[in-house]
Design a protein around this motif. Sequence first.
Motif, mmCIF file in Angstrom:
data_model
loop_
_atom_site.group_PDB
_atom_site.id
_atom_site.type_symbol
_atom_site.label_atom_id
_atom_site.label_comp_id
_atom_site.label_asym_id
_atom_site.label_seq_id
_atom_site.Cartn_x
_atom_site.Cartn_y
_atom_site.Cartn_z
ATOM 1 N N LYS A 98 -2.389 4.426 3.781
ATOM 2 C CA LYS A 98 -1.485 4.391 2.613
ATOM 3 C C LYS A 98 -0.255 3.532 2.894
ATOM 4 O O LYS A 98 0.087 2.653 2.113
ATOM 5 C CB LYS A 98 -1.058 5.810 2.224
ATOM 6 C CG LYS A 98 -2.142 6.615 1.569
ATOM 7 C CD LYS A 98 -1.627 7.996 1.218
ATOM 8 C CE LYS A 98 -2.721 8.823 0.572
ATOM 9 N NZ LYS A 98 -2.238 10.162 0.222
ATOM 10 N N THR A 99 0.411 3.794 4.009
ATOM 11 C CA THR A 99 1.636 3.066 4.356
ATOM 12 C C THR A 99 1.346 1.612 4.716
ATOM 13 O O THR A 99 2.036 0.703 4.270
ATOM 14 C CB THR A 99 2.348 3.751 5.542
ATOM 15 O OG1 THR A 99 2.531 5.127 5.221
ATOM 16 C CG2 THR A 99 3.690 3.116 5.820
ATOM 17 N N SER A 102 0.260 -0.372 1.497
ATOM 18 C CA SER A 102 1.205 -0.470 0.382
ATOM 19 C C SER A 102 2.544 -1.077 0.773
ATOM 20 O O SER A 102 3.227 -1.642 -0.075
ATOM 21 C CB SER A 102 1.431 0.904 -0.253
ATOM 22 O OG SER A 102 2.038 1.782 0.676
ATOM 23 N N VAL A 103 2.930 -0.991 2.046
ATOM 24 C CA VAL A 103 4.261 -1.455 2.438
ATOM 25 C C VAL A 103 4.223 -2.441 3.617
ATOM 26 O O VAL A 103 4.642 -3.588 3.490
ATOM 27 C CB VAL A 103 5.176 -0.254 2.801
ATOM 28 C CG1 VAL A 103 6.554 -0.745 3.219
ATOM 29 C CG2 VAL A 103 5.283 0.725 1.643
ATOM 30 N N ILE A 114 -2.581 -7.268 -4.124
ATOM 31 C CA ILE A 114 -3.405 -6.354 -3.334
ATOM 32 C C ILE A 114 -4.601 -5.998 -4.204
ATOM 33 O O ILE A 114 -4.437 -5.618 -5.364
ATOM 34 C CB ILE A 114 -2.649 -5.070 -2.942
ATOM 35 C CG1 ILE A 114 -1.402 -5.398 -2.122
ATOM 36 C CG2 ILE A 114 -3.569 -4.120 -2.167
ATOM 37 C CD1 ILE A 114 -0.483 -4.207 -1.880
ATOM 38 N N SER A 133 -5.769 4.139 -2.979
ATOM 39 C CA SER A 133 -5.512 3.205 -4.085
ATOM 40 C C SER A 133 -4.422 3.731 -5.016
ATOM 41 O O SER A 133 -3.574 2.966 -5.473
ATOM 42 C CB SER A 133 -6.797 2.871 -4.853
ATOM 43 O OG SER A 133 -7.468 4.021 -5.272
ATOM 44 N N HIS A 135 -1.897 5.588 -4.171
ATOM 45 C CA HIS A 135 -0.631 5.402 -3.457
ATOM 46 C C HIS A 135 -0.181 3.936 -3.514
ATOM 47 O O HIS A 135 0.996 3.648 -3.742
ATOM 48 C CB HIS A 135 -0.778 5.862 -2.004
ATOM 49 C CG HIS A 135 0.497 5.820 -1.236
ATOM 50 N ND1 HIS A 135 1.464 6.789 -1.350
ATOM 51 C CD2 HIS A 135 0.986 4.898 -0.372
ATOM 52 C CE1 HIS A 135 2.493 6.467 -0.580
ATOM 53 N NE2 HIS A 135 2.218 5.331 0.034
ATOM 54 N N ILE A 136 -1.127 3.020 -3.325
ATOM 55 C CA ILE A 136 -0.797 1.595 -3.366
ATOM 56 C C ILE A 136 -0.254 1.212 -4.744
ATOM 57 O O ILE A 136 0.753 0.509 -4.841
ATOM 58 C CB ILE A 136 -2.034 0.736 -2.999
ATOM 59 C CG1 ILE A 136 -2.402 0.951 -1.522
ATOM 60 C CG2 ILE A 136 -1.773 -0.742 -3.278
ATOM 61 C CD1 ILE A 136 -3.753 0.376 -1.134
ATOM 62 N N ARG A 138 1.344 2.993 -6.834
ATOM 63 C CA ARG A 138 2.697 3.529 -7.036
ATOM 64 C C ARG A 138 3.756 2.848 -6.183
ATOM 65 O O ARG A 138 4.923 2.801 -6.564
ATOM 66 C CB ARG A 138 2.714 5.035 -6.761
ATOM 67 C CG ARG A 138 2.045 5.864 -7.825
ATOM 68 C CD ARG A 138 2.351 7.352 -7.692
ATOM 69 N NE ARG A 138 2.192 7.874 -6.345
ATOM 70 C CZ ARG A 138 1.046 8.336 -5.842
ATOM 71 N NH1 ARG A 138 -0.034 8.325 -6.567
ATOM 72 N NH2 ARG A 138 1.007 8.799 -4.619
ATOM 73 N N THR A 139 3.396 2.337 -5.003
ATOM 74 C CA THR A 139 4.440 1.917 -4.063
ATOM 75 C C THR A 139 4.414 0.446 -3.652
ATOM 76 O O THR A 139 5.346 -0.005 -2.997
ATOM 77 C CB THR A 139 4.364 2.770 -2.776
ATOM 78 O OG1 THR A 139 3.066 2.625 -2.203
ATOM 79 C CG2 THR A 139 4.626 4.236 -3.069
ATOM 80 N N ALA A 140 3.374 -0.292 -4.014
ATOM 81 C CA ALA A 140 3.267 -1.683 -3.559
ATOM 82 C C ALA A 140 4.380 -2.558 -4.134
ATOM 83 O O ALA A 140 4.792 -2.371 -5.275
ATOM 84 C CB ALA A 140 1.910 -2.258 -3.946
ATOM 85 N N VAL A 144 -1.119 -5.222 -8.127
ATOM 86 C CA VAL A 144 -2.257 -4.510 -7.563
ATOM 87 C C VAL A 144 -3.391 -4.577 -8.569
ATOM 88 O O VAL A 144 -3.201 -4.323 -9.751
ATOM 89 C CB VAL A 144 -1.927 -3.030 -7.278
ATOM 90 C CG1 VAL A 144 -3.158 -2.289 -6.728
ATOM 91 C CG2 VAL A 144 -0.751 -2.907 -6.315
#
Length: 151
Positions: A98-99, A102-103, A114, A133, A135-136, A138-140, A144
């Motif tokens: 996740k981390t 996404s980051v 992404i 997916s 999480h990505i 929401r935070t990328a 996406v």
Amino acid sequence: MESQEYQSILVGTDGSDQAKLAFKKAIAVAQRNNAKVIVAHILENRMYSGNMAYSTFTPDVVQDEADQAKALLNDYKELATKMGYDNVETILEFGSPKTMMSVELPEKYHTDLIMVGQSGLNAVERLVMGSVSDHIIRTAPCDVLVVRPEE
């Protein structure tokens, strides 16, 4: 309105059919944009941490996982070549998918898109870990694109 051009496309792979479909679509987008495709496989570090005395994950198991991941990434690189595209870089990392997806990796590789499969995990794993997916999305820090499975 100017057309969007992507220069760096990050694709995560977990060995699932959905991840492979996302990769194939990423190659198609990359070809239209003359972009670099970065295909990443992240080995979940929580599986290997903790008290090794009680863990079933020995250094050999970790090495086997890493070797399988390297073979998978190599298969992706060969697939890209068969599709007529060579601007592909593979990455094997240990960490939280996740981390990382996404980051950390988007920042490191200046990713502007992404692409991920809708879900590579089975229903039980999604319930426990949550969807990578989701999480990505929401935070990328960039666009996406979620690739849905083909019927």
